[in-house]
Design a protein around this motif. Structure first.
Motif, PDB file in Angstrom:
ATOM      1  N   MET A 125      95.915  84.537  42.386  1.00 16.82           N
ATOM      2  CA  MET A 125      94.898  84.417  43.694  1.00 16.82           C
ATOM      3  C   MET A 125      95.811  84.479  44.997  1.00 16.82           C
ATOM      4  O   MET A 125      95.154  84.370  45.876  1.00 16.82           O
ATOM      5  CB  MET A 125      94.497  83.121  43.514  1.00 16.82           C
ATOM      6  N   GLU A 149      89.790  88.136  44.735  1.00 15.71           N
ATOM      7  CA  GLU A 149      88.927  87.571  45.685  1.00 15.71           C
ATOM      8  C   GLU A 149      89.006  88.104  47.049  1.00 15.71           C
ATOM      9  O   GLU A 149      88.387  87.886  48.131  1.00 15.71           O
ATOM     10  CB  GLU A 149      89.269  86.278  45.959  1.00 15.71           C
ATOM     11  N   VAL A 175      90.847  85.425  36.128  1.00 16.90           N
ATOM     12  CA  VAL A 175      91.152  84.000  35.883  1.00 16.90           C
ATOM     13  C   VAL A 175      90.766  83.288  37.237  1.00 16.90           C
ATOM     14  O   VAL A 175      90.651  83.911  38.368  1.00 16.90           O
ATOM     15  CB  VAL A 175      92.469  83.774  35.779  1.00 16.90           C
ATOM     16  N   ILE A 176      90.019  82.239  37.105  1.00 16.34           N
ATOM     17  CA  ILE A 176      89.464  81.529  38.302  1.00 16.34           C
ATOM     18  C   ILE A 176      89.977  80.343  38.525  1.00 16.34           C
ATOM     19  O   ILE A 176      90.007  79.587  39.575  1.00 16.34           O
ATOM     20  CB  ILE A 176      88.013  81.712  38.443  1.00 16.34           C
ATOM     21  N   TYR A 177      90.761  79.774  37.454  1.00 13.54           N
ATOM     22  CA  TYR A 177      91.214  78.354  37.514  1.00 13.54           C
ATOM     23  C   TYR A 177      92.481  78.298  36.203  1.00 13.54           C
ATOM     24  O   TYR A 177      92.418  78.698  35.198  1.00 13.54           O
ATOM     25  CB  TYR A 177      90.220  77.420  37.240  1.00 13.54           C
ATOM     26  N   HIS A 216      81.496  80.517  31.541  1.00 15.83           N
ATOM     27  CA  HIS A 216      82.874  80.563  31.825  1.00 15.83           C
ATOM     28  C   HIS A 216      83.731  80.429  30.855  1.00 15.83           C
ATOM     29  O   HIS A 216      83.839  79.258  30.264  1.00 15.83           O
ATOM     30  CB  HIS A 216      83.403  79.675  33.015  1.00 15.83           C
ATOM     31  N   PHE A 307      84.406  90.507  44.354  1.00 15.87           N
ATOM     32  CA  PHE A 307      84.234  90.108  45.739  1.00 15.87           C
ATOM     33  C   PHE A 307      84.222  91.143  46.533  1.00 15.87           C
ATOM     34  O   PHE A 307      84.392  91.257  47.850  1.00 15.87           O
ATOM     35  CB  PHE A 307      85.429  89.094  45.902  1.00 15.87           C
ATOM     36  N   LYS A 310      81.688  90.497  49.251  1.00 16.82           N
ATOM     37  CA  LYS A 310      81.528  89.360  49.696  1.00 16.82           C
ATOM     38  C   LYS A 310      82.335  89.043  50.889  1.00 16.82           C
ATOM     39  O   LYS A 310      83.444  89.437  51.316  1.00 16.82           O
ATOM     40  CB  LYS A 310      81.829  88.562  48.516  1.00 16.82           C
ATOM     41  N   GLN A 312      83.674  85.737  52.614  1.00 11.85           N
ATOM     42  CA  GLN A 312      83.909  84.236  51.909  1.00 11.85           C
ATOM     43  C   GLN A 312      84.020  83.497  53.572  1.00 11.85           C
ATOM     44  O   GLN A 312      84.715  83.940  54.485  1.00 11.85           O
ATOM     45  CB  GLN A 312      85.055  84.362  51.223  1.00 11.85           C
TER      46      GLN A 312
ATOM     47  N   VAL B 183      90.155  79.151  42.031  1.00 11.78           N
ATOM     48  CA  VAL B 183      89.468  79.873  43.052  1.00 11.78           C
ATOM     49  C   VAL B 183      87.875  79.406  42.528  1.00 11.78           C
ATOM     50  O   VAL B 183      87.220  80.232  42.750  1.00 11.78           O
ATOM     51  CB  VAL B 183      89.622  81.275  43.103  1.00 11.78           C
ATOM     52  N   LEU B 184      87.719  78.516  41.947  1.00  9.23           N
ATOM     53  CA  LEU B 184      86.648  77.973  41.491  1.00  9.23           C
ATOM     54  C   LEU B 184      85.370  77.683  42.750  1.00  9.23           C
ATOM     55  O   LEU B 184      84.464  78.174  42.704  1.00  9.23           O
ATOM     56  CB  LEU B 184      86.540  76.447  40.919  1.00  9.23           C
ATOM     57  N   ASN B 186      85.438  79.553  45.376  1.00  7.24           N
ATOM     58  CA  ASN B 186      85.163  80.942  45.820  1.00  7.24           C
ATOM     59  C   ASN B 186      84.084  81.486  45.061  1.00  7.24           C
ATOM     60  O   ASN B 186      82.965  82.148  45.453  1.00  7.24           O
ATOM     61  CB  ASN B 186      86.393  81.918  45.683  1.00  7.24           C
ATOM     62  N   HIS B 187      84.291  81.236  43.729  1.00  6.74           N
ATOM     63  CA  HIS B 187      83.252  81.700  43.018  1.00  6.74           C
ATOM     64  C   HIS B 187      82.088  80.791  42.686  1.00  6.74           C
ATOM     65  O   HIS B 187      80.721  81.646  42.746  1.00  6.74           O
ATOM     66  CB  HIS B 187      83.878  81.857  41.339  1.00  6.74           C
TER      67      HIS B 187
END
Lengths: 314, 410
Positions: A125, A149, A175-177, A216, A307, A310, A312, B183-184, B186-187
């Motif tokens: 990220m 992102e 992966v987001i976390y 998720h 994204f 998008k 942000q 990036v929680l 962000n999502h």
């Protein structure tokens, strides 16, 4: 007017097989490169390639003219950093086409043992601007693996501003976390619930109450807890935009997917890239490319542009 | 500074979300404060500093012999890069001692354009090993803020291997993720957590299932659901170990916290550090320090990764709100010895008959019952109702400007 060739470099299709068998299939389907490694040093790998398997994989890939990238991108503690020089030395004997890193310890260990292999900077990220990429370029990186992102506009600006290659994930889960904590295990233990397997094969998923349609995937491994996106990126429609943007590598993420799914995705992007590159002026995508992926798509997971479009806020 | 056993006295580094909080952090004993600017910082909701305010902050800090650092710890996107050089030159010119930065894009610009600014590597880089620390040292950085996942053994090892300043968090809220690797927001909401837009999705509640749709977690009761939220870090009981590990800077989290929080936490650690250095052999943890911390804390505390990997007891699976012992009621602006009357600026409702205490850099001065109140012009009032309202009130013993008045809750 007929355009017969594209001035742009043809981007590579990069896949992440979990086994030698899947590697054969994905290279056979048109992957130009594979990113593999062992869990001891690589983050969220689809499969395990200890040194002998890595050697065999490299041989197999090369027979077919494909490149092999060694994934060494874990966030490393002192113990692992101590093992790093030996591991890189062994890898060096196989001469992978690149080493994928996130932790500066890799740069240091390579200097220590005098290993000269191109680096791909993958800080997940945190890879978000060309100036940082240029910094790592000064340390031996030839490629930046962009954060998922970023949007298309930012990718274009990034690529234009830096001499490094740019890798963009075009397909699959992201992966987001990522926590070092074993959060699922902690939670289940806390409530006296049966722990069971919490690895990727269990198929655990978390649903946030305001977003009941988003599933998720969650799994634990030696790196802690990982939460993945509820949709799969699919940028097949944007192949022309990404080629024109000068994206050098199209990554198809194979994590949590079947070999058949990955093979189908590689085949689709291969065809799209080849067709657009051969004749950008009259490019028409074949609807069957996307349809072939859709037939294998988990109905609970949407295909999305991620994204790409998008904006942000922060 | 060498202590009694040759240890360096660590810096106590406190958050300052505003100029006022900066003053209180320093007054209650911080050696340095970190603040956010209007740009490039990770707390876009905080009441961040203008360059003029930074200049004023540096001036105040100098009177305490203290330093001011600025967090510039975002991971920049392309559109954020313009203007960084100007901004960093302004910080340098304002007398800021260091920036705390994770993005190499900012590190490079700082070195080139503002060479008098020290660059400290932010915890957002999740640095956990000595080789990586050595890398940043060779890049010319004098200090690395380690990942919150570092254990005491990791820290000792790094200090032993690399001659560099090490800063670690000792108190406050923590990301449960590796910093920067979440990036929680962000999502879920389109807000970029790595540019200050974090909406704390880790503290939301989730239903947990396995393949096939069978529930794995408890879905019935809201408070029993799956969550990622960590307890807060609190290392007050382990000051000797932290000092012995050679940590150069003890960092307190919380630029969004109240001045009451910052003052109370700084106070406790100031007293503990000073007590250890005054007499390491006779050092004893004092219940009073813990007591002051508990008056400020709003989540349960633990020791993070210092001694072991956090487990089943280290995350928040119960309702977060714990009963508060005290409320921040006001601050003392003036005290008139001849009349025994204080001028107090209101921060929370209080009225005659309630029990209050006056807290100072020397600890709690005394408790008393709130007597008759008057407004600034001397007119009698039945309660202090308005934020920042100035109240006249007789105190039972002398107080001083910048004392904090706490209201005890029944």
């Amino acid at each position: 007017m007929i355009t017969t060739r594209n001035d742009r470099k043809k981007p590579e299709i990069l896949a992440t097989p979990r086994s030698l068998d899947e590697l054969r299939r994905l290279v056979g389907a048109g992957a130009d490169a594979v990113a593999i490694g062992e869990h001891r040093f690589g983050l969220r790998l689809a499969g395990e390639f200890p040194m002998p398997a890595f050697r065999e994989a490299a041989g197999l890939a090369r027979e077919s003219g494909a490149r092999v990238y060694a994934v060494v991108n874990r966030i490393m503690d002192n113990e692992l950093a101590a093992e790093l020089p030996d591991y890189l030395h062994e890898l060096g004997k196989i001469k992978p086409d690149a080493i994928v890193f996130g932790d500066p310890a890799v740069v240091m260990a390579m200097r220590q043992i005098g290993l000269d292999i191109p680096l791909h900077w993958n800080g997940e990220m945190t890879v978000t601007n060309h100036a940082a990429a240029r910094f790592w370029g000064g340390k031996g990186a030839v490629r930046a693996v962009l954060a998922r992102e970023m949007n298309l506009e930012q990718i274009i600006a990034f690529r234009q501003s830096v001499g490094l290659e740019v890798e963009v994930q075009v397909h699959g889960a992201t992966v987001i976390y990522h926590s070092r904590r074993r959060l699922v295990e902690s939670y289940l233990q806390h409530h006296g619930l049966e722990r069971g397997d919490t690895g990727p094969s269990r198929g655990l998923y978390a649903v946030e109450q305001e977003r009941p349609d988003l599933f998720h995937p969650v799994f634990e491994d030696a790196d802690g807890t990982h939460i993945m996106s509820a949709d799969d990126i699919c940028l097949l429609d944007l192949v022309p935009d990404l080629v024109d943007a000068g994206v050098d590598s199209f990554r198809i993420e194979g994590l949590l997917k079947t070999p058949e799914y990955n093979e189908t995705a590689v085949r689709a992007y291969r065809a799209a890239v080849d067709r657009y590159h051969a004749s950008p002026g009259d490019y028409q995508p074949d609807p069957e490319w996307l349809a072939s992926i859709r037939r294998l798509q988990d109905p609970h997971r949407e295909l999305s542009y991620g994204f790409m479009f998008k904006e942000q806020i922060y | 500074m060498k202590g009694a056993v040759g240890m360096n006295k660590p810096e106590l580094l406190a958050p300052a979300g505003s100029l006022e909080k900066l003053k209180y952090a320093l007054h209650y004993g911080a050696d340095a404060v970190y603040i956010g600017g209007r740009q490039y910082g990770l707390r876009s909701n905080a009441d961040n500093f203008s360059v003029d305010e930074m200049r004023e902050g540096v001036r105040i800090a100098e009177t305490y012999g203290a330093k001011v650092y600025v967090t510039t710890n975002i991971f920049a996107h392309e559109e954020d890069l313009d203007g960084i050089a100007d901004y960093l030159r302004q910080l340098e010119d304002a007398g800021i001692a260091a920036i705390i930065t994770a993005d190499p894009a900012l590190i490079e610009v700082a070195r080139r354009e503002a060479p008098r600014l020290e660059v400290h590597l932010s915890t957002q880089q999740s640095t956990l090993n000595w080789l990586a620390v050595q890398f940043w040292k060779e890049e010319g950085l004098p200090r690395v803020v380690l990942a919150r996942e570092a254990s005491l053994a990791d820290i000792r090892f790094i200090k032993d291997k690399v001659d560099i300043e090490i800063e670690t968090f000792i108190h406050g809220a923590m990301c449960s993720s590796y910093s920067g690797r979440c990036v929680l927001s962000n999502h879920f909401t389109g807000r970029d957590s790595n540019r200050g837009g974090c909406v704390q999705s880790c503290r939301w509640r989730y239903d947990l299932y396995e393949r096939g749709g069978r529930a794995v977690g408890i879905l019935e009761r809201e408070e029993d659901k799956f969550t990622l939220g960590a307890k807060d870090l609190g290392m007050i009981e382990h000051i000797p170990e932290l000092v012995a590990a050679g940590i150069d800077s003890f960092k307190i989290e919380g630029r969004m916290r109240s001045l009451h929080y910052v003052a109370s936490v700084v106070y406790a650690y100031r007293k503990a550090i000073d007590a250890w250095f005054a007499d390491p052999g006779g050092y004893e943890l004092r219940g009073e320090w813990i007591g002051e911390l508990l008056k400020a804390a709003n989540r349960p505390l633990n020791t993070g990764f210092y001694f072991r990997e956090p487990g089943a007891d280290d995350h928040i699976y119960e309702p977060e709100d714990k009963p508060m012992l005290v409320d921040f009621a006001g601050v003392v602006l003036e005290y008139d010895e001849s009349t025994g009357e204080a001028l107090i600026e209101q921060r929370n409702h209080f009225k005659p008959g309630q029990t209050v205490e006056f807290f100072s850099p020397d600890g709690v001065r005394f408790r008393m019952t709130v007597p008759e109140l008057a407004d600034e012009s001397g007119r009698k009032i039945d309660a202090a109702r308005h934020p920042l309202q100035k109240i006249r009130m007789r105190t039972e013993s002398p107080v001083k400007p910048m004392d904090i008045m706490r209201k005890w809750l029944a």
